[in-house]
Design a protein around this motif. Structure first.
Motif, PDB file in Angstrom:
ATOM      1  N   HIS A  12     -18.456   7.496  20.635  1.00  0.00           N
ATOM      2  CA  HIS A  12     -18.572   6.287  21.464  1.00  0.00           C
ATOM      3  C   HIS A  12     -17.590   6.335  22.628  1.00  0.00           C
ATOM      4  O   HIS A  12     -16.519   6.950  22.531  1.00  0.00           O
ATOM      5  N   ASP A  18      -9.576   7.233  19.013  1.00  0.00           N
ATOM      6  CA  ASP A  18     -10.764   6.450  18.646  1.00  0.00           C
ATOM      7  C   ASP A  18     -11.534   6.081  19.910  1.00  0.00           C
ATOM      8  O   ASP A  18     -11.441   4.970  20.376  1.00  0.00           O
ATOM      9  N   MET A  19     -12.421   6.974  20.444  1.00  0.00           N
ATOM     10  CA  MET A  19     -12.537   8.349  20.023  1.00  0.00           C
ATOM     11  C   MET A  19     -12.836   9.223  21.219  1.00  0.00           C
ATOM     12  O   MET A  19     -13.686  10.087  21.204  1.00  0.00           O
ATOM     13  N   GLU A  58     -19.751   0.711  20.264  1.00  0.00           N
ATOM     14  CA  GLU A  58     -19.477   0.972  18.839  1.00  0.00           C
ATOM     15  C   GLU A  58     -18.498  -0.044  18.281  1.00  0.00           C
ATOM     16  O   GLU A  58     -18.627  -0.490  17.144  1.00  0.00           O
ATOM     17  N   GLU A  59     -17.525  -0.415  19.096  1.00  0.00           N
ATOM     18  CA  GLU A  59     -16.445  -1.270  18.598  1.00  0.00           C
ATOM     19  C   GLU A  59     -16.890  -2.706  18.316  1.00  0.00           C
ATOM     20  O   GLU A  59     -16.138  -3.492  17.763  1.00  0.00           O
ATOM     21  N   GLU A  70     -17.169  10.341  14.396  1.00  0.00           N
ATOM     22  CA  GLU A  70     -15.934   9.908  13.770  1.00  0.00           C
ATOM     23  C   GLU A  70     -16.237   9.475  12.337  1.00  0.00           C
ATOM     24  O   GLU A  70     -17.419   9.334  12.008  1.00  0.00           O
TER      25      GLU A  70
HETATM   26 ZN   LIG Z   1     -14.258   4.629  16.764  1.00  0.00          ZN
END
Ligand SMILES: [Zn+2]
Length: 442
Positions: free
Chosen positions: A89, A121-122, A155-156, A183
């Motif tokens: 992401h 991250d990431m 993604e978060e 991840e």
């Molecule tokens: Zn992540």
């Protein structure tokens, strides 16, 4: 400037730090709100440009203005084999510059680390994948099977505007993918000088965000009142918050604990895994939540005036269930909250679990050992969630494998979404070498 001599071209190892730094300098803070989330389009365009430079054409797709994800395909030598999805992401969680030692979007290199929000991250893995593919394109390397690169938005905040959007609306871009890496896995946990465990994610807990509703009789705050929705809700929330659900050791966690107990020389009682986990130091936090279902109250809502008893009250509970436990968990939770509280699903994503075997797993272990003779790959379960939850909807077998060799004393799990997030430069370069080897053998 460019050079036509092959030896002057940067290798993936040379390039990865610069690529990662460039990505860190693009603020892609995901606030969970489309109006205030920034940078994903800029980051996707940056990746597209870096791929275009080496002759790879990328597809950009937007789920909403600025919410951009990117997919590109690198053709393999054997088109009859299923493709391998390599996903990362591009968004990050927000960072408050006032809390950091360096500016979170400056991409500074200091003390052997590359610092910035997203360093582990990431954007580290995004940069690794990009560096390897660019190197291959320049030197004429072709992977054994198709590699599909996906760089996602959102993604978060659960991936609705990123990975889930790609899977639901543009599955043709992911056509033929049978396995995936992303991840959170492939990082080292040092046992001693000669032994490092590399945790490969083979499972993720499921996610259930639930709302509890209590109903009561509305009334005046000055009266004697025995049917108060706030009181009923508060009691239920307190019970949930204090409750410990029973320990359930799933196949992934059992395999992890067996490997760890052997490596550390700890006697392990499978019925009491907490004892073993407590001895894991920096990764105890990461593992501790994977032996039981969890339920944490996160929000409360009730009332509109100080002297009015409201007719209803609600609370949000962030629940994470083990693979195969989703329905059992709901029954357990019902017992804890009691019969008068209504339970509503706000958001639900099933757990992910695959077995730790097969050619792909062997290739991960071999690539790690080739770069670190003390490496031992072990499976583990992530208590949180990743884009794997979206990609598994297409039947793709998902692993967390973003290889990184870490210093023994680094509290890795605390860096996720943490202050002073940073990645060791040597670890990043190690990761590129492992990823390159792995992808050539995948
Ligand atoms: Zn992540």
């Amino acid at each position: 400037m460019s050079s036509h001599s092959a030896s002057a071209q940067p290798s993936a190892v040379d390039e990865v730090v610069e690529l990662c730094r460039d990505l860190l300098r693009i603020d892609t803070s995901n606030t969970g709100d489309n109006a205030t989330t920034v940078g994903e389009r800029v980051a996707a365009e940056y990746v597209a440009e870096k791929l275009a430079e080496v002759g790879v054409e990328a597809q950009l797709r937007e789920s909403a203005p600025g919410r951009t994800s990117l997919v590109a395909r690198i053709p393999g030598t054997d088109p009859t084999r299923g493709a391998l999805l390599v996903h990362g992401h591009l968004d990050v969680v927000p960072a408050d510059a006032a809390e950091w030692s360096v500016h979170p979007f400056s991409g500074e290199v200091a003390d052997g680390y590359l610092w910035g929000r997203g360093a582990i991250d990431m954007k580290d893995f995004d940069a690794m994948a990009l560096a390897v593919v660019r190197d291959w394109q320049r030197t004429g390397v072709r992977p054994p099977r198709d590699i599909v690169l996906a760089f996602t938005a959102d993604e978060e905040a659960g991936g609705e505007y990123g990975a889930h959007f790609l899977v639901d609306r543009h599955p043709e871009l992911l056509e033929g993918c049978t396995e995936a890496i992303g991840e959170v896995g492939g990082f080292s946990y040092t046992v001693n000088d000669d032994l490092r465990l590399y945790l490969i994610e083979t499972a993720e807990k499921g996610l259930e965000w639930l709302r509890l509703h209590a109903r009561g009789r509305p009334g005046h705050g000055s009266m004697v009142h025995d049917d108060n929705a706030v009181t009923a809700l508060a009691e239920a929330v307190a019970r949930v918050g204090r409750h410990r659900f029973p320990v359930v050791v799933t196949p992934t966690v059992r395999a992890f604990l067996e490997q760890v107990s052997e490596a550390l020389g700890i006697e392990l009682d499978p019925e009491d895994p907490e004892l073993a986990i407590a001895k894991l130091g920096p990764i105890a936090n990461l593992i501790g939540a994977t032996i039981r279902n969890t339920a944490n109250p996160t929000r409360l809502a009730a009332g509109y005036k100080d002297n009015v008893i409201p007719g209803r009250a609600s609370a949000t509970i962030d629940c994470r269930s083990l693979p195969g436990q989703s329905d059992i968990f709901l029954e357990q939770l019902r017992e804890v909250v009691g019969p008068d509280i209504e339970i509503e699903y706000v958001h639900r994503q099933p757990a992910v679990e695959t077995s730790f075997d097969g050619d792909l797993v062997d290739a991960m272990a071999a690539a790690l050992r080739a770069e670190d003779p003390g490496a031992r790959a072990v499976p583990y379960m992530l208590s949180g969630g990743t884009d794997a939850k979206a990609f598994q909807k297409l039947g793709i077998r998902c692993f967390g494998f973003a290889p990184l060799r870490l210093p023994a004393d680094l509290n890795f799990s605390a860096l996720f979404h943490g202050i002073d997030e940073r990645v060791p430069v040597e670890g990043l370069q190690f990761g590129v070498r492992v990823l390159d080897r792995f992808l050539r053998q995948s």
